[in-house]
Design a protein around this motif. Structure first.
Motif, mmCIF file in Angstrom:
data_model
loop_
_atom_site.group_PDB
_atom_site.id
_atom_site.type_symbol
_atom_site.label_atom_id
_atom_site.label_comp_id
_atom_site.label_asym_id
_atom_site.label_seq_id
_atom_site.Cartn_x
_atom_site.Cartn_y
_atom_site.Cartn_z
ATOM 1 N N LEU A 173 0.985 -1.017 -0.027
ATOM 2 C CA LEU A 173 -0.112 0.117 -0.170
ATOM 3 C C LEU A 173 1.103 1.571 0.180
ATOM 4 O O LEU A 173 0.155 1.897 -1.138
ATOM 5 C CB LEU A 173 -0.772 -0.355 1.311
ATOM 6 N N GLY A 174 1.600 1.519 0.514
ATOM 7 C CA GLY A 174 2.832 2.319 0.539
ATOM 8 C C GLY A 174 3.806 2.226 -0.443
ATOM 9 O O GLY A 174 3.757 4.105 -1.379
ATOM 10 N N ALA A 175 3.752 1.731 -1.232
ATOM 11 C CA ALA A 175 4.205 1.800 -2.263
ATOM 12 C C ALA A 175 3.612 1.862 -3.673
ATOM 13 O O ALA A 175 3.776 2.628 -4.760
ATOM 14 C CB ALA A 175 4.823 0.560 -2.913
ATOM 15 N N LYS A 176 2.214 1.880 -3.669
ATOM 16 C CA LYS A 176 1.120 2.526 -4.272
ATOM 17 C C LYS A 176 1.306 3.763 -4.176
ATOM 18 O O LYS A 176 0.825 4.953 -4.791
ATOM 19 C CB LYS A 176 -0.051 1.343 -3.812
ATOM 20 N N GLY A 177 0.828 4.008 -2.871
ATOM 21 C CA GLY A 177 0.204 5.520 -2.474
ATOM 22 C C GLY A 177 1.955 6.471 -2.957
ATOM 23 O O GLY A 177 1.154 7.457 -3.289
ATOM 24 N N MET A 178 3.099 6.093 -2.910
ATOM 25 C CA MET A 178 4.244 7.159 -3.172
ATOM 26 C C MET A 178 3.697 7.734 -4.272
ATOM 27 O O MET A 178 3.862 7.967 -5.525
ATOM 28 C CB MET A 178 5.742 5.941 -3.149
ATOM 29 N N ALA A 209 0.730 10.369 -11.703
ATOM 30 C CA ALA A 209 -0.208 10.485 -11.035
ATOM 31 C C ALA A 209 0.588 11.073 -9.911
ATOM 32 O O ALA A 209 1.722 10.599 -8.972
ATOM 33 C CB ALA A 209 -1.344 9.653 -10.625
ATOM 34 N N PRO A 210 0.210 12.389 -8.754
ATOM 35 C CA PRO A 210 1.038 12.872 -7.585
ATOM 36 C C PRO A 210 1.069 12.183 -6.750
ATOM 37 O O PRO A 210 -0.327 11.457 -6.546
ATOM 38 C CB PRO A 210 -0.259 14.117 -7.411
ATOM 39 N N PRO A 211 1.727 11.570 -5.274
ATOM 40 C CA PRO A 211 1.532 10.929 -4.342
ATOM 41 C C PRO A 211 0.688 10.404 -3.492
ATOM 42 O O PRO A 211 -0.498 12.349 -3.573
ATOM 43 C CB PRO A 211 2.873 10.959 -3.806
ATOM 44 N N VAL A 212 -0.703 10.309 -2.974
ATOM 45 C CA VAL A 212 -1.723 10.043 -2.444
ATOM 46 C C VAL A 212 -1.041 11.286 -0.833
ATOM 47 O O VAL A 212 0.353 11.011 -0.095
ATOM 48 C CB VAL A 212 -2.536 9.711 -1.660
#
Lengths: 294, 362
Positions: free
Chosen positions: B119-124, B130-133
């Motif tokens: 999830l962290g990798a996807k968020g970054m 796309a911008p990071p979450v």
């Protein structure tokens, strides 16, 4: 008192998407006429957003439908045939108006369509024997090939056989576990929209069949380019459109069923024995290796 | 002059007390320079409102003196704002903004370190530029893992705490839960209020609890992990029964020093809805007009589609204005929303409808 005193009750034809009967998202309708040009009804003129919603519905239904047992799918399709049988007169009248044929000929086409539905229903638990195999391999393994449904199938229904042609493209797709988004014949969509009412009352899970009415030239491109559609049947696409759609479909490697010369023919082309080709071309082969044990 | 009198009138109505108080606050409200809720100045301004929170009785008088909510009007306003058509370049902007506001959440009993890292990798890097979450939101025991996964990326780590989601534990347990998450490196703490105390009218208890948790969010000066963790207060609006209660809870939490107010845990039947969020945005607006303290809002649970997310952004812009349109002041608590935003983003850039095969399964 004459019969004129009774107000006519006109039917509002609606789309069939995800098991529900919405109007077109665009709120548009267009006039549907019989073969002689007399007004029959207003049908929804779908937009690409209806395409989007229909694909979402079909994708949602794919898991449960493809996961249902073949026997169960067959039973549900028989049930559809039973419901069709109960509404023969309605469909005969709609086919007579749509195809521009006599009442007798229309009734024959409806009967043929119901028989075809039953014929395909029977295939549900037999297709694996025909399309699957136990392969001989050089090792102590069971090697089994089984057919699996392709996924969400977009279908451009035949333009000139409003009911028999329609049944002949929907049934082979769903019997093996695919779910479909059908673009009904632009000229004669009413039997297709009525078929939606039959499907909704015959145990078929919502979203397995989604029926849109409108222009093939408008709905075809978003369907062909849609990344979440796995195959497209171009039975009802005229020559140039078919080429364009096949090109768009190549983007995510969709399976494409090219239109056959007879598909758009008027008359009794669709009465001929369909064979298993259409059904088998919407299957993927899965092969598993399994150690024999001792 | 008219606005000044209006403001005084408003304060008088809110506080439910007479003229002398109104005059005392007048000095404050005529110079509402905006300060963030997590700063020292905000604490000073809240301290100057201490007489409303001086006793259980005063707090109850204040909260029950808040004007009642026009439920029909609120629903209608939220519905009307939901009909705005946001297309093309505005839509592209809204999608990227919404992505940058997502608190990517996983709050399952089955969470594993592997899932949190994924999830962290996807968020970054959500993909396709796309911008990071804004943040990754996890349970306290996963904070260290999440911290490691997003280290150096600017993506924050949020942690639920205080016996989430029910909040049914003794105060020392809740505080220990919070300190644990803060010590593990959480940048933000999402606490749940004690709905039982709130619904039975023990407002002071809820107030003190929020204050205590806020203190537990503090870090020692010069701490490696930075300043105090920001505090988001979850009301679980689905359990508060009435809009009036939501308004009271909003004021209560803001008076107690919440940095963010958040609708729900995502664990009950009714989660964030546009009317409830609008109501909370209005409370934040009024609180800001009164004290100048800027508080953030986070709807959570049940927001799954881009269309919904854009509706919320419209609510924010229309109620609070552009100042709140950033990840510092508005967040979405969501898990599946990000995938839909990414699919819509692909659709905008390619012209083709995308599908779930083209985003990660998480």
């Amino acid at each position: 008192m004459s019969t004129v005193d009774r107000l006519s009750v006109l039917k509002t034809y609606k789309l069939f998407v995800g098991g529900k009967f919405p109007r077109s998202e665009s709120r548009r309708v267009y006039e549907v006429t019989d073969a002689k040009g007399a007004w029959l009804a207003n049908a929804p003129l779908s937009s690409r957003k209806d395409v989007r919603d229909a694909v979402v519905g079909a994708r949602k239904a794919f898991g449960p439908w493809s996961g249902a047992t073949a026997y169960n799918r067959g039973q549900i399709l028989y049930r559809v045939a039973e419901m069709l049988e109960g509404r023969r007169e309605q469909f005969a009248a709609e086919v007579a108006a749509a195809d521009g044929v006599s009442a007798k000929k229309a009734a024959a086409r409806v009967d043929a369509a119901i028989d075809r539905w039953v014929w395909y229903a029977g295939w549900s638990d037999k297709v694996a024997q025909v399309a699957g195999a136990a392969n001989p391999v050089a090792g102590p393994y069971f090697n089994l090939s089984t057919p699996e449904p392709t996924g969400v199938v977009a279908v451009l229904a035949p333009t000139d056989s409003a009911f028999l042609g329609l049944v002949s493209v929907i049934a082979p797709a769903i019997v093996t576990g695919n779910t479909v988004v059908v673009v009904a014949s632009e000229r004669a969509p009413l039997p297709a929209l009525s078929l939606g009412e039959v499907l909704a009352t015959s145990d078929l899970p919502g979203g397995v069949v989604n029926i849109l009415s409108g222009r093939a030239a408008e709905l075809g491109p978003p369907l062909a380019a849609h990344q979440d559609v796995n195959a497209i049947d171009l039975a009802g696409a005229p020559g140039e459109l078919a080429v364009e759609l096949e090109r768009a479909a190549a983007d995510n490697l969709k399976r494409v069923l090219r239109p056959q010369p007879g598909d758009t023919a008027k008359g009794d082309h669709w009465l001929a024995d369909p064979g298993t080709e259409r059904m088998l071309s919407l299957l993927e082969t899965k092969t598993v290796w399994h150690p024999m044990g001792v | 002059m008219r606005t000044l009198r209006y403001r005084i009138e408003k304060v008088r109505r809110f506080t439910g007390v007479t003229g002398c108080y109104a005059r005392r606050y007048a000095r404050l409200v005529t110079m509402p320079t905006t300060v963030p809720a997590y700063g020292d100045e905000a604490a000073r301004r809240l301290a100057s409102l201490a007489d409303v929170t001086a006793s259980d009785g005063a707090l109850r008088r204040f909260l029950h003196g808040l004007p009642g909510v026009d439920a029909v009007g609120l629903d209608a306003r939220a519905a009307t704002l939901g009909t705005r058509s946001i297309k093309t370049s505005a839509k592209a902007y809204a999608i990227d903004l919404a992505i940058s506001m997502v608190d990517l959440t996983t709050l399952e009993g089955a969470d594993t370190p592997g899932k949190v890292r994924a999830l962290g990798a996807k968020g970054m890097r959500p993909g396709d530029g796309a911008p990071p979450v804004a943040a990754i939101c996890v349970y306290p025991d996963m904070v260290a893992t999440a911290r490691q996964a997003v280290a150096g990326s600017g993506v924050k780590v949020a942690s639920v705490a205080t016996a989430f989601p029910a909040g049914r534990a003794a105060l020392p347990v809740k505080l220990a839960d919070t300190r644990d998450a803060v010590a593990a490196g959480a940048d933000e703490i999402d606490m749940v209020i004690d709905r039982g105390a709130f619904l039975s009218g023990r407002y002071m208890e809820v107030f003190e609890e929020i204050r205590a948790v806020k203190q537990a969010c503090a870090r020692p000066v010069g701490s490696e992990a930075g300043n105090a963790a920001h505090l988001k207060v979850i009301f679980e609006t689905g359990e508060l029964q009435t809009y009036d209660n939501v308004r009271r809870a909003s004021w209560l939490a803001m008076l107690a020093g919440a940095d963010f107010i958040k609708t729900s845990t995502g664990k009950v039947a009714v989660n964030a809805t546009p009317p409830v969020t609008l109501l909370m945005l209005e409370a934040v607006r009024d609180f800001h007009a009164t004290t100048g303290v800027q508080v953030g809002v986070k709807p959570a649970g049940g927001i799954r589609t881009t269309k919904d997310a854009v509706k919320y952004l419209v609510l924010v812009n229309e109620t609070l204005g552009e100042r709140w349109l950033s990840a510092d002041w508005f967040r979405f608590g969501a898990s599946s929303l990000l995938n839909d935003l990414l699919m819509q983003r692909q659709k905008l850039s390619t012209g083709r409808y995308s599908g779930p095969d083209y985003v990660t399964v998480d």
